[in-house]
Write a protein that holds these residues in place. Structure first.
Motif: not given
Length: 309
Positions: A111, A148-149, A152, A178, A270, A273, A276, A278-279
Motif C-alpha cells: 500500500a 485518487r490521491y 482525497q 473518497l 496510508v 487508513g 486510501d 486505491g490498489t
C-alpha cells in the motif's frame, strides 16, 4: 540481486534475471525492496525507450539495509518508501536520502509503495494551487493513481472537489466516497468557475479544464495520459470577463525539495487508513506482464502493486 530487466523479447518487455547489486553514493542508503507500484508513464513511455538490461522503476518500499555513509537519512532496519528515476524494480535499491520517507512499523509495504509518484505529485500539485480551504478544485483523471490521491487530499484541505471521469455513473459512488462533492464526465460540465485544476490528462481536456478557471485560478499540469497536443483556440487566453490572472504551471517531481518530509507524512496517512491507496491490482513481480497489460489497457482505476521476492 534479482531484478526485472528490460528485454523486448519477453512478454511485457521485461524478464526476471540477475543484475549487479547497486553501489550507493555517500548520500544514498541501500534499501531491500519489498514492493513496488507501477505508473502509466514508466510502463508506457520509459520502458519502450530504455536500453536492454536496464533496471527501471520509480516507486518502491522496503527496509534500509545499509544507512547512508554521510550520516543522512534513516538508520539500518528502518522501513521506508522511496522515489527515484530508476532501480525500483529490483531486490536492492540505492536511494538518495532526501527521496525516502520513514514508514510506520507494521504498515503494508505494498500500500505504501503507491505513494512516491502518485501521492507526492498530488500533494505538490495542490500546494502549487495555493490555499484551497473553501476553494473549488477540479481534478481530471480522477480515478487514476494521482487523481485518487488528489481528490482525497483536496477534500482534507477543505476544498469543494469536482472530479472528472469518463464514467460518472459507474465510478461516481467510489469517487464520492473518497471525498468528491461532484462527479462529472468533462471539465466543461463544472458549471461555476473553479479556483484550481489538477490535470492528469493533458491535451484537449487540459484546454477545456483551463477554460473553467475563474480569476486568479491555477491549473497544474501533472499527467499527459490523453496523448494529444494542447491547442488553445483564439480568445482562450484573454484576461477579461472574470479571467484575470489565470495560469498554467508544471513541475518535475524529482526537481522538488523536501520530498522526504512529504513521503513520511503520506506514509503515516496510508498506514492509519486516513488515505486510501486505491490498489486495484496486486500480485508477484513475476506477473508484471499481466499488470502492465491491465494498466496500458486503461482497465485499472487506481494502482498496480508488485510484491518483490
Amino acid at each position: 540481486m534479482r531484478a526485472l530487466l528490460v528485454d523486448r523479447s519477453a512478454p511485457g518487455g521485461l524478464r526476471l534475471g540477475e543484475a549487479p547489486d547497486p553501489v550507493p553514493a555517500p548520500h544514498q542508503a541501500l534499501v531491500r525492496t519489498a514492493a513496488t507500484s507501477l505508473n502509466y508513464g514508466e510502463v508506457r513511455f520509459v520502458l519502450e525507450s530504455a536500453p536492454e538490461g536496464a533496471v527501471l522503476g520509480w516507486d518502491a518500499a522496503g527496509v534500509v539495509e545499509r544507512a547512508a555513509a554521510d550520516g543522512s537519512g534513516p538508520a539500518a532496519g528502518t522501513p521506508v518508501v522511496t522515489l527515484g528515476g530508476d532501480g525500483g524494480w529490483a531486490e536492492l535499491r540505492a536511494v538518495d536520502t532526501d527521496l525516502m520517507g520513514v514508514v510506520p512499523e507494521g504498515a503494508d509495504m505494498g500500500a505504501v509503495s503507491t505513494l512516491p509518484v502518485a501521492g507526492a505529485s498530488a500533494l505538490r500539485a495542490l500546494d502549487r494551487i495555493g490555499p484551497i480551504l473553501g476553494r473549488r478544485v477540479l481534478v481530471t483523471g480522477a480515478t487514476g493513481g494521482v487523481g485518487r490521491y488528489a481528490v482525497q487530499l483536496a477534500r482534507r484541505g477543505g476544498a469543494e472537489v469536482v472530479a472528472v471521469t469518463g464514467d460518472p455513473e459507474g465510478r461516481g459512488a467510489a469517487l464520492r466516497a473518497l471525498g468528491a462533492h461532484e462527479v462529472i464526465a468533462t471539465p466543461s460540465a463544472a458549471g461555476a468557475p473553479v479556483d484550481g485544476v489538477v490535470d492528469m490528462v493533458g491535451g484537449r481536456q487540459l484546454v477545456e479544464a483551463y477554460e473553467q478557471l475563474g480569476q486568479h485560478g491555477t491549473l497544474v499540469s501533472v499527467g499527459h495520459s490523453g496523448g494529444d497536443a494542447e491547442h488553445f483556440p483564439y480568445g482562450t487566453l484573454y484576461g477579461d470577463m472574470g479571467r484575470h490572472d489565470r495560469s498554467v504551471v508544471s513541475f518535475h517531481l524529482l526537481g522538488c525539495t523536501g520530498l522526504a518530509r512529504d513521503l513520511t507524512w503520506l506514509a503515516g496517512q496510508v498506514a492509519t487508513g486516513a488515505l486510501d491507496p486505491g490498489t486495484s491490482w496486486r500480485g508477484s513481480w513475476e506477473k508484471f506482464p499481466e499488470a502492465a497489460e491491465e494498466l496500458l489497457g486503461r482497465r485499472l482505476h487506481g494502482k498496480a502493486v508488485l510484491d518483490i521476492g
